[in-house]
Design an enzyme around this catalytic site. Structure first.
Site, PDB file in Angstrom:
ATOM      1  N   ILE A 187       0.076  -6.328  13.154  1.00 56.62           N
ATOM      2  CA  ILE A 187      -1.261  -5.842  12.821  1.00 56.62           C
ATOM      3  C   ILE A 187      -1.653  -6.226  11.387  1.00 56.62           C
ATOM      4  O   ILE A 187      -2.779  -6.660  11.134  1.00 56.62           O
ATOM      5  CB  ILE A 187      -1.327  -4.309  13.030  1.00 56.62           C
ATOM      6  CG1 ILE A 187      -1.158  -3.979  14.524  1.00 56.62           C
ATOM      7  CG2 ILE A 187      -2.650  -3.735  12.495  1.00 56.62           C
ATOM      8  CD1 ILE A 187      -0.901  -2.504  14.828  1.00 56.62           C
TER       9      ILE A 187
ATOM     10  N   ASP B 127       8.594  -3.201  -1.442  1.00 53.92           N
ATOM     11  CA  ASP B 127       9.080  -2.160  -0.532  1.00 53.92           C
ATOM     12  C   ASP B 127       8.082  -1.004  -0.620  1.00 53.92           C
ATOM     13  O   ASP B 127       7.963  -0.349  -1.659  1.00 53.92           O
ATOM     14  CB  ASP B 127      10.483  -1.711  -0.956  1.00 53.92           C
ATOM     15  CG  ASP B 127      11.065  -0.664  -0.009  1.00 53.92           C
ATOM     16  OD1 ASP B 127      10.280  -0.006   0.720  1.00 53.92           O
ATOM     17  OD2 ASP B 127      12.297  -0.504  -0.013  1.00 53.92           O
TER      18      ASP B 127
ATOM     19  N   ARG C 136      -2.515   6.381  -4.094  1.00 51.47           N
ATOM     20  CA  ARG C 136      -2.485   6.867  -5.482  1.00 51.47           C
ATOM     21  C   ARG C 136      -2.707   5.723  -6.465  1.00 51.47           C
ATOM     22  O   ARG C 136      -3.383   5.885  -7.484  1.00 51.47           O
ATOM     23  CB  ARG C 136      -1.133   7.550  -5.743  1.00 51.47           C
ATOM     24  CG  ARG C 136      -1.055   8.280  -7.061  1.00 51.47           C
ATOM     25  CD  ARG C 136       0.187   9.124  -7.133  1.00 51.47           C
ATOM     26  NE  ARG C 136       1.411   8.314  -7.210  1.00 51.47           N
ATOM     27  CZ  ARG C 136       2.644   8.792  -7.114  1.00 51.47           C
ATOM     28  NH1 ARG C 136       2.832  10.095  -6.921  1.00 51.47           N
ATOM     29  NH2 ARG C 136       3.685   8.014  -7.213  1.00 51.47           N
TER      30      ARG C 136
ATOM     31  N   TYR D 258       9.040   9.920  13.499  1.00 55.19           N
ATOM     32  CA  TYR D 258       7.911   8.979  13.585  1.00 55.19           C
ATOM     33  C   TYR D 258       6.604   9.739  13.792  1.00 55.19           C
ATOM     34  O   TYR D 258       5.624   9.521  13.077  1.00 55.19           O
ATOM     35  CB  TYR D 258       8.139   7.982  14.728  1.00 55.19           C
ATOM     36  CG  TYR D 258       7.068   6.914  14.821  1.00 55.19           C
ATOM     37  CD1 TYR D 258       7.010   5.868  13.906  1.00 55.19           C
ATOM     38  CD2 TYR D 258       6.106   6.950  15.829  1.00 55.19           C
ATOM     39  CE1 TYR D 258       6.029   4.880  13.991  1.00 55.19           C
ATOM     40  CE2 TYR D 258       5.122   5.968  15.925  1.00 55.19           C
ATOM     41  CZ  TYR D 258       5.091   4.938  15.006  1.00 55.19           C
ATOM     42  OH  TYR D 258       4.108   3.970  15.076  1.00 55.19           O
TER      43      TYR D 258
ATOM     44  N   LYS E 103       3.311  10.039  11.236  1.00 49.40           N
ATOM     45  CA  LYS E 103       1.975   9.578  11.616  1.00 49.40           C
ATOM     46  C   LYS E 103       0.965  10.720  11.636  1.00 49.40           C
ATOM     47  O   LYS E 103      -0.220  10.497  11.339  1.00 49.40           O
ATOM     48  CB  LYS E 103       2.043   8.851  12.968  1.00 49.40           C
ATOM     49  CG  LYS E 103       2.877   7.563  12.926  1.00 49.40           C
ATOM     50  CD  LYS E 103       2.349   6.559  11.898  1.00 49.40           C
ATOM     51  CE  LYS E 103       3.034   5.219  11.976  1.00 49.40           C
ATOM     52  NZ  LYS E 103       2.501   4.246  10.991  1.00 49.40           N
TER      53      LYS E 103
ATOM     54  N   ILE F  18       0.582  -1.815  21.191  1.00 54.28           N
ATOM     55  CA  ILE F  18       0.124  -3.139  20.737  1.00 54.28           C
ATOM     56  C   ILE F  18       1.323  -4.088  20.772  1.00 54.28           C
ATOM     57  O   ILE F  18       2.418  -3.719  20.329  1.00 54.28           O
ATOM     58  CB  ILE F  18      -0.455  -3.060  19.300  1.00 54.28           C
ATOM     59  CG1 ILE F  18      -1.493  -1.929  19.175  1.00 54.28           C
ATOM     60  CG2 ILE F  18      -1.039  -4.421  18.895  1.00 54.28           C
ATOM     61  CD1 ILE F  18      -2.697  -2.038  20.084  1.00 54.28           C
TER      62      ILE F  18
ATOM     63  N   THR G 232       3.472  -6.216  19.411  1.00 53.20           N
ATOM     64  CA  THR G 232       3.991  -6.700  18.128  1.00 53.20           C
ATOM     65  C   THR G 232       5.509  -6.471  18.114  1.00 53.20           C
ATOM     66  O   THR G 232       6.040  -5.770  18.984  1.00 53.20           O
ATOM     67  CB  THR G 232       3.384  -5.924  16.939  1.00 53.20           C
ATOM     68  OG1 THR G 232       3.892  -4.591  16.986  1.00 53.20           O
ATOM     69  CG2 THR G 232       1.867  -5.909  16.972  1.00 53.20           C
TER      70      THR G 232
HETATM   71  N1  LIG Z   1       2.606  -1.988  17.704  1.00 55.85           N
HETATM   72  C1  LIG Z   1       2.342  -0.772  18.145  1.00 55.85           C
HETATM   73  O1  LIG Z   1       2.427  -0.518  19.354  1.00 55.85           O
HETATM   74  C2  LIG Z   1       1.941   0.316  17.177  1.00 55.85           C
HETATM   75  C3  LIG Z   1       1.469   1.509  17.703  1.00 55.85           C
HETATM   76  C4  LIG Z   1       1.098   2.530  16.843  1.00 55.85           C
HETATM   77  C5  LIG Z   1       1.187   2.352  15.467  1.00 55.85           C
HETATM   78  N2  LIG Z   1       1.647   1.175  14.968  1.00 55.85           N
HETATM   79  C6  LIG Z   1       1.740   1.052  13.516  1.00 55.85           C
HETATM   80  O2  LIG Z   1       1.151  -0.142  13.105  1.00 55.85           O
HETATM   81  C7  LIG Z   1       1.731  -0.542  11.854  1.00 55.85           C
HETATM   82  C8  LIG Z   1       2.053  -2.034  11.908  1.00 55.85           C
HETATM   83  O3  LIG Z   1       3.031  -2.228  12.891  1.00 55.85           O
HETATM   84  P1  LIG Z   1       3.062  -3.551  13.804  1.00 55.85           P
HETATM   85  O4  LIG Z   1       2.846  -3.121  15.184  1.00 55.85           O
HETATM   86  O5  LIG Z   1       2.214  -4.595  13.210  1.00 55.85           O
HETATM   87  O6  LIG Z   1       4.626  -3.921  13.687  1.00 55.85           O
HETATM   88  P2  LIG Z   1       5.359  -5.120  12.928  1.00 55.85           P
HETATM   89  O7  LIG Z   1       6.795  -4.801  13.032  1.00 55.85           O
HETATM   90  O8  LIG Z   1       4.860  -6.412  13.459  1.00 55.85           O
HETATM   91  O9  LIG Z   1       4.869  -4.992  11.422  1.00 55.85           O
HETATM   92  C9  LIG Z   1       5.359  -4.015  10.546  1.00 55.85           C
HETATM   93  C10 LIG Z   1       5.516  -4.668   9.184  1.00 55.85           C
HETATM   94  O10 LIG Z   1       5.883  -3.639   8.228  1.00 55.85           O
HETATM   95  C11 LIG Z   1       6.864  -4.219   7.376  1.00 55.85           C
HETATM   96  N3  LIG Z   1       7.668  -3.177   6.744  1.00 55.85           N
HETATM   97  C12 LIG Z   1       8.547  -2.343   7.318  1.00 55.85           C
HETATM   98  N4  LIG Z   1       9.116  -1.555   6.383  1.00 55.85           N
HETATM   99  C13 LIG Z   1       8.560  -1.902   5.200  1.00 55.85           C
HETATM  100  C14 LIG Z   1       8.729  -1.447   3.873  1.00 55.85           C
HETATM  101  N5  LIG Z   1       9.634  -0.485   3.549  1.00 55.85           N
HETATM  102  N6  LIG Z   1       8.010  -2.015   2.891  1.00 55.85           N
HETATM  103  C15 LIG Z   1       7.125  -3.021   3.177  1.00 55.85           C
HETATM  104  N7  LIG Z   1       6.916  -3.490   4.419  1.00 55.85           N
HETATM  105  C16 LIG Z   1       7.646  -2.935   5.422  1.00 55.85           C
HETATM  106  C17 LIG Z   1       7.698  -5.102   8.285  1.00 55.85           C
HETATM  107  O11 LIG Z   1       8.451  -6.059   7.556  1.00 55.85           O
HETATM  108  C18 LIG Z   1       6.634  -5.722   9.175  1.00 55.85           C
HETATM  109  O12 LIG Z   1       6.153  -6.939   8.644  1.00 55.85           O
HETATM  110  C19 LIG Z   1       2.936   0.366  11.634  1.00 55.85           C
HETATM  111  O13 LIG Z   1       2.592   1.362  10.690  1.00 55.85           O
HETATM  112  C20 LIG Z   1       3.161   0.979  13.010  1.00 55.85           C
HETATM  113  O14 LIG Z   1       3.756   2.257  12.935  1.00 55.85           O
HETATM  114  C21 LIG Z   1       2.034   0.143  15.794  1.00 55.85           C
END
Ligand SMILES: NC(=O)c1ccc[n+]([C@@H]2O[C@H](COP(=O)([O-])OP(=O)(O)OC[C@H]3O[C@@H](n4cnc5c(N)ncnc54)[C@H](O)[C@@H]3O)[C@@H](O)[C@H]2O)c1
Length: 253
Positions: A17, A63, A126, A157, A161, A190, A192
């Site tokens: 995303i 991070d 912040r 989790y 959220k 989604i 991913t």
């Molecule tokens: N994909 C889904 O189904 C879904 C559903 C609900 C919510 N989300 C939320 O969407 C957001 C993006 O997730 P996504 O689906 O793109 O997954 P993704 O795994 O493709 O992307 C997550 C990214 O966050 C980075 N990350 C993880 N820990 C980190 C840290 N400590 N510091 C910096 N970067 C860090 C990872 O390296 C990765 O690039 C997340 O917050 C996830 O909880 C995703």
């Protein structure tokens, strides 16, 4: 939906995303993007796609759970671009083993989840809020449909959220008087890596989850990005403090 001349920060921009949001903002005409993640290779790939739109892109390994790294990154963004118009705080982890309960959860696992998914968003806001234009600044924090109801065997989790929504609504209340908008975006299933990792561990299946949505399919990252970027633009000028689902109707049926 013009965002020409504007500068945005995005966490979690190496994948899924966050990457789709970066590409969409570049496509819409953003002047500058400051992209961060733990995964530098992924950031480089995202950057290579964004620069084709003539957007200036700076990538930084950050991070999201470390406040000093977030502070340094936002300060460097202001130095590099001279302004900050908005932010997408996307980085997150899901973890989960399908077995842990609230009776067995390990403190270190709880802390890691809350550090990345909730404290990370707080650290970002912040650092970002003091720099945003008044009026006109906008932040979108990524929560989840798991921020609306409990998630057995992954309470940390869901809690993180839920917390993002509370944080978002509170900031919207504090900064609305200055014309800064703060919204939460709640993705459903989604396609991913975070979802596919959970599926590979046997925690859920994309087929069953698809059937649980009204649209009977998984979402794509760019379908989330389009809504998220709308919330960042002036087209959403009267939208703040909302939690907007992009879930194919998953939470509706
Ligand atoms: N994909 C889904 O189904 C879904 C559903 C609900 C919510 N989300 C939320 O969407 C957001 C993006 O997730 P996504 O689906 O793109 O997954 P993704 O795994 O493709 O992307 C997550 C990214 O966050 C980075 N990350 C993880 N820990 C980190 C840290 N400590 N510091 C910096 N970067 C860090 C990872 O390296 C990765 O690039 C997340 O917050 C996830 O909880 C995703």
């Amino acid at each position: 939906m013009s965002i020409e001349g504007r500068v945005y920060t995005i966490t979690g921009a190496a994948s899924g995303i966050g990457r789709a949001v970066a590409i969409r903002l570049a496509e819409l005409g953003a002047a500058g993007l400051a992209l961060s993640d733990l995964n530098v290779k992924g950031l480089e790939d995202t950057k290579s796609k964004c620069v084709t739109y003539n957007t200036k892109v700076v990538i930084t390994r950050v991070d999201a759970s470390k406040s000093d790294q977030i502070e340094d990154w936002i300060a460097a963004t202001i130095r590099d671009f001279g302004r900050l118009d908005g932010a997408a705080n996307v980085a997150g982890i899901a973890e989960g083993d399908g077995e842990t309960t609230c009776a067995t959860i390990k403190t270190e696992d709880w802390d890691k989840m809350l550090d990345v998914n909730l404290r990370g968003v707080m650290f970002c806001m912040r650092a970002q809020l003091p720099h945003l234009p008044r009026p006109g600044g906008a932040i979108v924090n990524v929560s989840s449909t798991s921020g609306l109801r409990g998630l057995p065997h992954n309470a940390a989790y869901a809690t993180s959220k839920f917390g993002v929504i509370g944080l978002t609504e509170s900031a919207a209340g504090e900064f609305g008087q200055y014309g800064i908008r703060v919204n939460a975006l709640l993705p459903g299933p989604i396609d991913t890596p975070i979802f596919r990792d959970g599926e590979a561990k046997g925690l859920f299946s994309s087929e069953m989850t698809s059937q649980a949505t009204c649209l009977k399919r998984m979402g794509k990252p760019d379908e989330v990005a389009k809504v998220l970027c709308f919330l960042l633009t002036d087209d959403a000028s009267y939208v703040t403090g909302c939690h907007w689902t992009v879930d194919g109707g998953y939470s509706a049926c």
